[in-house]
Design a protein around this motif. Structure first.
Motif, mmCIF file in Angstrom:
data_model
loop_
_atom_site.group_PDB
_atom_site.id
_atom_site.type_symbol
_atom_site.label_atom_id
_atom_site.label_comp_id
_atom_site.label_asym_id
_atom_site.label_seq_id
_atom_site.Cartn_x
_atom_site.Cartn_y
_atom_site.Cartn_z
ATOM 1 N N PRO A 128 0.796 -1.239 0.000
ATOM 2 C CA PRO A 128 0.000 0.000 0.000
ATOM 3 C C PRO A 128 0.823 1.281 0.000
ATOM 4 O O PRO A 128 0.265 2.361 -0.162
ATOM 5 C CB PRO A 128 -0.803 -0.123 1.302
ATOM 6 N N THR A 129 2.137 1.193 0.184
ATOM 7 C CA THR A 129 2.973 2.390 0.217
ATOM 8 C C THR A 129 4.064 2.304 -0.845
ATOM 9 O O THR A 129 4.402 1.216 -1.321
ATOM 10 C CB THR A 129 3.628 2.562 1.601
ATOM 11 N N SER A 130 4.610 3.453 -1.200
ATOM 12 C CA SER A 130 5.663 3.507 -2.208
ATOM 13 C C SER A 130 6.938 2.858 -1.665
ATOM 14 O O SER A 130 7.436 3.235 -0.596
ATOM 15 C CB SER A 130 5.937 4.952 -2.605
ATOM 16 N N SER A 131 7.466 1.901 -2.406
ATOM 17 C CA SER A 131 8.653 1.185 -1.965
ATOM 18 C C SER A 131 9.208 0.384 -3.127
ATOM 19 O O SER A 131 8.604 0.317 -4.208
ATOM 20 C CB SER A 131 8.322 0.238 -0.796
ATOM 21 N N THR A 132 10.357 -0.209 -2.915
ATOM 22 C CA THR A 132 10.928 -1.114 -3.902
ATOM 23 C C THR A 132 11.267 -2.429 -3.218
ATOM 24 O O THR A 132 11.681 -2.444 -2.055
ATOM 25 C CB THR A 132 12.185 -0.506 -4.562
ATOM 26 N N GLU A 133 11.056 -3.532 -3.921
ATOM 27 C CA GLU A 133 11.357 -4.865 -3.401
ATOM 28 C C GLU A 133 12.277 -5.584 -4.378
ATOM 29 O O GLU A 133 12.154 -5.418 -5.595
ATOM 30 C CB GLU A 133 10.081 -5.685 -3.229
ATOM 31 N N ALA A 134 13.190 -6.369 -3.836
ATOM 32 C CA ALA A 134 14.096 -7.151 -4.679
ATOM 33 C C ALA A 134 14.350 -8.488 -4.017
ATOM 34 O O ALA A 134 14.489 -8.573 -2.794
ATOM 35 C CB ALA A 134 15.418 -6.413 -4.886
ATOM 36 N N ILE A 135 14.378 -9.539 -4.830
ATOM 37 C CA ILE A 135 14.690 -10.874 -4.330
ATOM 38 C C ILE A 135 15.959 -11.357 -5.025
ATOM 39 O O ILE A 135 16.062 -11.330 -6.252
ATOM 40 C CB ILE A 135 13.552 -11.869 -4.601
#
Length: 352
Positions: A139-146
């Protein structure tokens, strides 16, 4: 006492897309389109498959019907002959059975057998991208990386994994599995996914740490600290109401490349020094500007030198030494402004 890992784990966009990390994996697509330049109708339409072969290899197979057979063949020939001319190349888009629409980017098309007006087409794919919406989006601005397999990082928070069979616990394992740091105006959570044997990085965005740069900035310091090429396999760029999802090629992670690490020691023994260096490096990268005063989407010059050194460690000692000497010279030039690079010798005066 066991610390709890950040609540970022409870709302992750990529939790819904982890199946893409399985390889080999086939995505069946009832609709695929191959197009040329912008605003032109598709050159081919048909059904086919996307094959995820490994962490670095993907390709497609398509049974296509050309819009115009003569025009289609005329476009295939220059695409092969002029592989460096982007205006002659094709783009692939695909829709799988659940409605997910994939942008497969620029592709090199190989022509196979033709039966009637159906052409068999195939070729490599460099990456997959889709735009996701709905309840599974952070729900919020962010970045994800795996990153897979998991990285060799010195975690401090403890993580307990419980495996049950028929309601009975058959295995319980406790290990260090998380770390939260703050740098460049962002909070970055690193933690282990025991199901995937992978490492996650979830970073909030801010006025100084924002899209589309954040996803690259998070990874860059890891290359320098681990002495290996570290690129995320799966990435999410969360905007709050939607998310951009990428499946990218990720080279195998080597564990014997400490010669190219700025720490020059096993990261598991570095602890606080590792994360202090990570935050300092991340701040430097995020604050850097190019010649036009803009942020850098490409790797920082320092990161590029380390990329060269890391790759050279896989070659001969002679290649490694030459690359290292070149990188040292390049880093020295980064540290010393052009105006301060004065010669130790007086300039020669011309003789009359």
């Amino acid at each position: 006492m066991t610390e709890t890992i950040s609540p970022h784990q409870s709302m992750r966009t990529l939790s819904h897309w982890k199946h893409l990390l399985e390889a080999p994996l086939t995505i069946n697509c009832p609709l695929m389109k191959i197009t040329g330049p912008d605003f032109e109708p598709p050159v081919f339409i048909g059904a086919g498959q996307i094959h995820i072969r490994s962490r670095t290899e993907m390709d497609f197979l398509m049974h296509a019907t050309p819009r115009d057979s003569g025009d289609a063949f005329k476009k295939i020939v220059p695409a092969k002959k002029n592989s460096h001319n982007i205006l002659d190349q094709f783009r692939l888009s695909a829709t799988q059975y659940d409605g997910t629409e994939w942008n497969c980017g620029w592709v090199s098309v190989r022509l196979g057998e033709t039966i009637g007006n159906v052409w068999q087409l195939s070729g490599p794919i460099s990456s997959l991208m889709t735009i996701a919406t709905g309840h599974f989006i952070a729900p919020t601005s962010s970045t994800e990386a795996i990153y897979t397999p998991k990285l060799r990082l010195p975690f401090s928070s403890m993580m307990t994994t419980s495996i049950q069979r028929n309601g009975v616990e058959v295995l319980r394992k406790t290990e260090r599995g998380g770390k939260t740091v703050e740098a460049a105006g962002a909070q970055i959570d690193f933690f282990v996914d025991p199901e995937l044997d992978a490492t996650w990085a979830v970073a909030t965005t801010s006025t100084d740490f924002f899209h589309p740069y954040a996803e690259n900035w998070v990874s860059e310091p890891l290359c320098l600290l681990l002495g290996q090429l570290v690129f995320p396999r799966l990435v999410a760029r969360n905007h709050g109401d939607k998310s951009d999802i990428w499946l990218r090629p990720s080279p195998p992670i080597k564990m014997d490349t400490l010669a190219a690490s700025i720490l020059q020691e096993d990261p598991l023994g570095a602890h606080g020094r590792f994360w202090e260096a990570y935050c300092q490096t991340l701040t430097m990268i995020s604050c850097a500007r190019d010649e036009d005063g803009s942020r850098n989407f490409e790797a920082h010059p320092l990161s590029r030198y380390y990329h060269e050194v890391i790759q050279a460690t896989r070659g001969s000692d002679w290649t490694w030494c030459l690359t290292l000497a070149s990188a040292v010279e390049g880093v020295a030039k980064l540290l010393i402004p052009e105006a301060e690079r004065k010669s130790d010798y007086a300039p020669k005066t011309s003789k009359s």
